[in-house]
Every structure is written in structure tokens, then in C-alpha cells.
Design a protein around this motif. Sequence first.
Motif, PDB file in Angstrom:
ATOM      1  N   ILE A 183       0.522  -7.134 -12.600  1.00  0.00           N
ATOM      2  CA  ILE A 183      -0.157  -6.129 -11.792  1.00  0.00           C
ATOM      3  C   ILE A 183       0.432  -6.078 -10.386  1.00  0.00           C
ATOM      4  CG2 ILE A 183      -2.385  -5.424 -10.845  1.00  0.00           C
ATOM      5  CD1 ILE A 183      -3.616  -6.810 -13.395  1.00  0.00           C
ATOM      6  N   LEU A 184       0.811  -7.230  -9.828  1.00  0.00           N
ATOM      7  CA  LEU A 184       1.502  -7.240  -8.538  1.00  0.00           C
ATOM      8  C   LEU A 184       2.778  -6.412  -8.605  1.00  0.00           C
ATOM      9  CD1 LEU A 184       1.054 -10.955  -7.436  1.00  0.00           C
ATOM     10  CD2 LEU A 184       0.387  -8.965  -6.078  1.00  0.00           C
ATOM     11  N   ARG A 185       3.503  -6.537  -9.697  1.00  0.00           N
ATOM     12  CA  ARG A 185       4.708  -5.712  -9.894  1.00  0.00           C
ATOM     13  C   ARG A 185       4.363  -4.238  -9.883  1.00  0.00           C
ATOM     14  NH1 ARG A 185       5.871  -5.106 -15.946  1.00  0.00           N
ATOM     15  NH2 ARG A 185       3.794  -4.271 -15.524  1.00  0.00           N
ATOM     16  N   GLY A 186       3.237  -3.880 -10.534  1.00  0.00           N
ATOM     17  CA  GLY A 186       2.849  -2.478 -10.596  1.00  0.00           C
ATOM     18  C   GLY A 186       2.452  -1.901  -9.252  1.00  0.00           C
ATOM     19  N   LEU A 187       1.838  -2.714  -8.384  1.00  0.00           N
ATOM     20  CA  LEU A 187       1.381  -2.196  -7.091  1.00  0.00           C
ATOM     21  C   LEU A 187       2.529  -1.669  -6.239  1.00  0.00           C
ATOM     22  CD1 LEU A 187      -1.351  -4.742  -5.885  1.00  0.00           C
ATOM     23  CD2 LEU A 187      -1.663  -2.539  -7.012  1.00  0.00           C
ATOM     24  N   VAL A 188       3.699  -2.261  -6.382  1.00  0.00           N
ATOM     25  CA  VAL A 188       4.842  -1.878  -5.550  1.00  0.00           C
ATOM     26  C   VAL A 188       5.209  -0.411  -5.754  1.00  0.00           C
ATOM     27  CG1 VAL A 188       7.288  -2.328  -5.109  1.00  0.00           C
ATOM     28  CG2 VAL A 188       5.719  -4.245  -5.478  1.00  0.00           C
ATOM     29  N   THR A 189       5.121   0.057  -6.984  1.00  0.00           N
ATOM     30  CA  THR A 189       5.504   1.448  -7.275  1.00  0.00           C
ATOM     31  C   THR A 189       4.301   2.374  -7.391  1.00  0.00           C
ATOM     32  OG1 THR A 189       5.511   0.987  -9.671  1.00  0.00           O
ATOM     33  CG2 THR A 189       7.595   0.719  -8.476  1.00  0.00           C
ATOM     34  N   LEU A 190       3.090   1.863  -7.153  1.00  0.00           N
ATOM     35  CA  LEU A 190       1.894   2.687  -7.345  1.00  0.00           C
ATOM     36  C   LEU A 190       1.918   3.974  -6.525  1.00  0.00           C
ATOM     37  CD1 LEU A 190      -0.871   3.065  -8.649  1.00  0.00           C
ATOM     38  CD2 LEU A 190      -1.861   1.651  -6.833  1.00  0.00           C
ATOM     39  N   PRO A 191       2.277   3.967  -5.228  1.00  0.00           N
ATOM     40  CA  PRO A 191       2.264   5.240  -4.490  1.00  0.00           C
ATOM     41  C   PRO A 191       3.232   6.266  -5.061  1.00  0.00           C
ATOM     42  CG  PRO A 191       3.250   3.476  -3.179  1.00  0.00           C
ATOM     43  CD  PRO A 191       2.619   2.825  -4.359  1.00  0.00           C
ATOM     44  N   LEU A 192       4.401   5.823  -5.498  1.00  0.00           N
ATOM     45  CA  LEU A 192       5.368   6.762  -6.070  1.00  0.00           C
ATOM     46  C   LEU A 192       4.906   7.257  -7.433  1.00  0.00           C
ATOM     47  CD1 LEU A 192       8.684   4.869  -5.175  1.00  0.00           C
ATOM     48  CD2 LEU A 192       7.490   6.653  -3.879  1.00  0.00           C
TER      49      LEU A 192
END
Length: 397
Positions: A251-260
Amino acid sequence: MTERSSLRTRAVAGEPVDPTYRAIGTPVVQATSFVVEPGEVGFSAADMQEEQPYFYGRWGSPTVRVLEQRLADLDDGEDAVCFASGMAAASGLLLHLLRAGDHAIVSDVCYAGVAELCAGALRRLGVEITFADLSDLEEVRGALRPGTRLVYAETPVNPTLRLADVEALADLAHRAGAALAVDSTIATPFGLRPLALGADYVLHSLTKYACGHGDALGGVVVGRRAAMAALRQDALVHLGAAMSPSSASLILRGLVTLPLRMRAHEEGARAVAEFLERHPRVRRVLYPGLASHPQAELARRQLQNASGLLAFVADGGDALARRLAERLRLILYAVSLGKHRSLVYFLPTEDLLRTSFPLQGDKAARFRAVAGEGLFRLSVGLEAPEEIVADLEQALR
């Protein structure tokens, strides 16, 4: 990060450099027990301190703690508590806040698991539940009573995409001495700021957009520091629904690209919704990003991103669902939402009214008027919007 950092920058650069190895990224600490000094940590959760060494994985772990701090930052909360799933986060909060004799107002259409928990287990435990249309402030005002402890909202709501005015609900709840909790899973922190609008708690199923890749379960509650400490000590420790470090890492990995990703999800969903509105076989499209949405003005006022979930009503019902499952090539016929792949699933109206949504009389009639035979819930993924549209077009032809 500095106070002036944008939400997008905080999503990317808010994760601290690992102090042990100076790794860019949080290590996965796969440990269930941690060495402590004698007397340093109490054996019972009753002795849990807000700041104490890691002790046992059910109480907290380094990888999960980084995720909690990241999520609190993105939602402008003081702290957060992660759980093993979104349903565990909702159950933990509700069971922590409510006890026999308390009264809660819950959205009459919401995530099915929460609706069924409130109608079943919570009522068996003596909690009085009023299911209300939280988009109707007069109905909410009429449902409030001296024993009301909580108003539990979801916006946009799953699966009808109805909105709730968070700011107005917070004012009503607080005037009555109640707290407001908002499930903001579909909107994400990039679409809605419930705490800034006055909510006391914000919840997310991290399984959905926050993770974004369909490979980890998780949930979170964000709020004030003291409230989160009490939630951890009571609900997380005693209900035992602790998040695994490996899920936290994904989930930490997913947060990085969440805005895009949210920008791309919204772009795709808007294109698909506009196509479906023009299709002769489709009777209704429900999407907050459309001018035709009955709460379009509220969407413009409170949503910074309309997200990637929509629903539509089309002639054919079950037969059309089977046809789509057979003919769609790009979109997958599967449950859930917020993934990188586009997913569609048919939710029959009578099944929803029988199992999940306790709607009677005029309310049931209004739901049938909106949902017809059933709703096709479509989670628009990250594929090229024109190719998602083409896949729908050939399957509906």
C-alpha cells in the motif's frame, strides 16, 4: 515535508528515508515480536502508552507505522490506525464507539458489509440504528435524538454514487453532541477532505484506490491523536485485525502514484460516463463528474476529484450481465473497485434490498426508481479511455 508542500508532493516525497540502511523506501519488517527491556512495556493493552517501543505485531509494527503516518498526513489528521481490511477498520471504529443503548445514524445506502453489520451484529448488541438518507439534511435532523453518539456517512456512496454534504452533516452532528465518521474510500484524500470539512473520523478501504494494484487488503481510520490511541488500544489490540507488514509495504508503494492514478481514473470515468449517457441501451448513468448528477453542485463544491467509479442502468439486467461477461475483452467481470484494471459487476436491485439495504415503502420505491432491475457498477481503470469505450461499445452492440 514543509507546510507548503502540495498533497501531490507529500504523496511522493512524504515517506521518510529509512534511518537504519538509508534506503529510499520503507523496509518490510516481518517480525511479530520485538526485544524490550524488563518493565519497559506492560503485558496488557490496558498499560499501552502512546509512545512506546514496538512490542508485539498485533499492537503495531515499524512498516505499518510508517503507513499510518503517511495516511494521517495525506488526510490532514493527527494520527491513524491501520487494520487488516477496510471492513475491519469500519467494524473496529463502530464497535469501539458504540455500546448498548447508544444510537447511531447510518447511511441507508452504503458499503454492503457495513450496512449488514449495523442491521445485524450492532443491533443484537443493543445499539439502536437509524438508517437515513444522509443527502437529505431534514431527514438527518429528524433522526437525531439525545442518545445519538455517531453519524456514519459514506460519500460518494457505493454503489449509487450519492453524495453527502460533509460540512453540513458535521454541523448537525456536533450540535446534537454526536461525532461524524466519513467513509471516503471512493473519493480518496485527493478527492475529498472530510476532516477539513468538520468530520471527526475518516475511513478508507486501502484495498481500493490507495493500494491500486489489487494485491493487498487494508483499511484505516484517521482522526485526532488521542482518539486514535484509544482506538488502537481497544479495537485493534482486542479485535485482532492487524495489518501485515507485507500488505503495508504494497500500500505504501501505491500511495506514491495515487495522485497521478486518480487523475487518470477520473479522466477515464468521465469519458466512459459521457459515452454511456449517449448510448440508446443505457437508461441512466450515475457519476458525480457529470452535469446530470442530481448533486452536481455539491460535487463541484466539495469534490476535487470525481474518482473512477460509476454505475449505470441498462435494459437487460441479468441477461445483459452474462452478455458483458462473455463479450468484454478489456474490461473484466469482477467485484471490487479502484484497481488498475477496469472491472464491471451487476448488482440486482432485489438482491440488494433483500440482503444489504433495509429500505421499506417509499424508500424502497425510490431506490428501485434509481436502480431499475439492477446497477452495473463499473470501476474504470488506467487503460486508454477510448479503448475502454470501444470495448463497451462492442459488447453493448
